[in-house]
Design a protein around this motif. Structure first.
Motif, PDB file in Angstrom:
ATOM      1  N   LYS A 124      39.585 -37.912   7.833  1.00 25.14           N
ATOM      2  CA  LYS A 124      40.762 -37.430   8.548  1.00 25.14           C
ATOM      3  C   LYS A 124      41.591 -38.052   9.165  1.00 25.14           C
ATOM      4  O   LYS A 124      41.477 -38.673  10.668  1.00 25.14           O
ATOM      5  N   PHE A 182      44.715 -32.130  10.205  1.00 27.09           N
ATOM      6  CA  PHE A 182      43.415 -31.646   9.576  1.00 27.09           C
ATOM      7  C   PHE A 182      42.754 -30.307  10.398  1.00 27.09           C
ATOM      8  O   PHE A 182      42.177 -31.337  11.309  1.00 27.09           O
ATOM      9  N   ASN A 240      46.206 -34.008  14.394  1.00 26.69           N
ATOM     10  CA  ASN A 240      45.981 -32.140  14.442  1.00 26.69           C
ATOM     11  C   ASN A 240      46.104 -30.632  13.502  1.00 26.69           C
ATOM     12  O   ASN A 240      45.846 -30.224  13.757  1.00 26.69           O
ATOM     13  N   GLU A 296      42.509 -39.010  13.546  1.00 23.22           N
ATOM     14  CA  GLU A 296      42.752 -37.425  13.560  1.00 23.22           C
ATOM     15  C   GLU A 296      43.360 -37.761  15.143  1.00 23.22           C
ATOM     16  O   GLU A 296      42.728 -38.836  16.054  1.00 23.22           O
TER      17      GLU A 296
END
Length: 80
Positions: free
Chosen positions: A44, A79, A76, A60
């Motif tokens: 991520k 992913f 955010n 992330e």
């Protein structure tokens, strides 16, 4: 295509070697691309390269900032 894109985005796959990806990035930069993004779904994360060996790593819950193009994206939203 007649215009060079400002940014190229590569999504890493398990079968790709780092050297293969960096060789592509080198070709892109030589052609005039301003930044290359390496998207790593399993982590991520996205690494934004401004040149070979020069990159920023975004994970992330942070906001990706591509200084070469002015693009900003909250990871955010990428992913989910």
């Amino acid at each position: 295509m007649t215009d060079i894109p400002l940014t190229v985005i590569e999504i890493v796959s398990p079968s790709q070697a780092d050297t293969e990806i960096l060789a592509k990035f080198e070709q892109y930069f030589n052609a005039g691309v301003k930044s290359c993004w390496l998207v790593m779904p399993s982590l991520k994360a996205i690494a934004v390269y401004s040149a070979i060996g020069q990159y920023e790593f975004f994970k992330e819950n942070t906001t990706l900032v591509d200084w070469a193009t002015g693009i900003e994206i909250p990871l955010n939203e990428v992913f989910v």
